[in-house]
Motif scaffolding. Structure first.
Motif, mmCIF file in Angstrom:
data_model
loop_
_atom_site.group_PDB
_atom_site.id
_atom_site.type_symbol
_atom_site.label_atom_id
_atom_site.label_comp_id
_atom_site.label_asym_id
_atom_site.label_seq_id
_atom_site.Cartn_x
_atom_site.Cartn_y
_atom_site.Cartn_z
ATOM 1 N N THR A 156 0.839 -1.193 0.000
ATOM 2 C CA THR A 156 0.000 0.000 0.000
ATOM 3 C C THR A 156 0.873 1.242 0.000
ATOM 4 N N THR B 175 -8.764 -1.502 9.502
ATOM 5 C CA THR B 175 -9.053 -1.545 8.075
ATOM 6 C C THR B 175 -10.513 -1.911 7.825
ATOM 7 N N ARG C 246 -12.099 -3.770 5.654
ATOM 8 C CA ARG C 246 -12.516 -5.131 5.296
ATOM 9 C C ARG C 246 -12.274 -6.129 6.422
ATOM 10 N N GLU D 242 -4.189 -0.028 4.973
ATOM 11 C CA GLU D 242 -5.138 0.535 4.028
ATOM 12 C C GLU D 242 -4.916 2.043 4.007
ATOM 13 N N ARG E 106 -9.056 4.547 -2.526
ATOM 14 C CA ARG E 106 -8.940 3.750 -1.309
ATOM 15 C C ARG E 106 -8.159 2.500 -1.686
ATOM 16 N N PHE F 180 -6.592 -1.008 -0.656
ATOM 17 C CA PHE F 180 -6.864 -2.080 0.289
ATOM 18 C C PHE F 180 -5.649 -2.995 0.443
ATOM 19 N N PRO F 181 -5.522 -3.679 1.573
ATOM 20 C CA PRO F 181 -4.399 -4.596 1.779
ATOM 21 C C PRO F 181 -4.410 -5.792 0.828
ATOM 22 N N ARG G 22 -4.170 -2.847 -7.644
ATOM 23 C CA ARG G 22 -3.284 -1.816 -7.106
ATOM 24 C C ARG G 22 -2.219 -1.416 -8.133
#
Length: 151
Positions: A9, A38, A40, A59, A73, A75-76, A94
């Protein structure tokens, strides 16, 4: 333009910072680190920083100034949600985020309307025949979306 591998990230945030600096855009970043922070990991217990596998999820939420209004945004799980003038693109890898932003800010993104099925779509082409398209839910186009219209 070659796709860059962004293993973390933080690497993605740095790539977005580089693009913002190049385009002279202001940027704000909010980091959420830890399983209980995070979005999620809602089932994680309070004060639980690590995932069951021992990893520390990270995140980030990034906002870029200017027109269009863009937020990312990260995310991991190696994906991102990118919002462009209120239009949400879910599950963008990503590694594709920098190319996506360059396409949007470089004038390659377009809106296209159709009679059937009815609606307006925001289309963001990336190098290598990768294209993202999302329905524009709000019938009132922002000035940037209206300028990007192609018939």
């Amino acid at each position: 333009m070659e796709k860059t591998h962004l293993p973390t990230t933080e690497a993605a945030v740095m790539a977005i910072r580089d693009i913002a600096a190049e385009l002279e855009l202001s940027i704000s970043v909010t980091d959420d680190i830890g399983a209980d922070q995070t979005s999620r990991r809602t089932s994680a217990e309070l004060f639980t920083a690590f995932d069951p596998d021992g990893s520390l999820p990270h995140e980030a939420f990034v906002e870029l100034t200017g027109s269009p209004a863009v937020s990312v945004r990260l995310f991991p799980e190696d994906d991102a949600k990118i919002t462009v003038d209120g239009v949400e693109f879910h599950d963008v890898p990503r590694d594709s985020v920098p190319a996506f932003l360059r396409s949007v800010y470089g004038g390659l993104a377009t809106t296209k309307g159709r009679l059937f099925p009815p609606g307006q779509w925001l289309i963001v082409p990336l190098p290598g025949d990768e294209t993202y398209r999302e329905l524009i839910v709000d019938p009132n186009l922002t000035p940037w979306l209206a300028r990007s219209a192609r018939r």
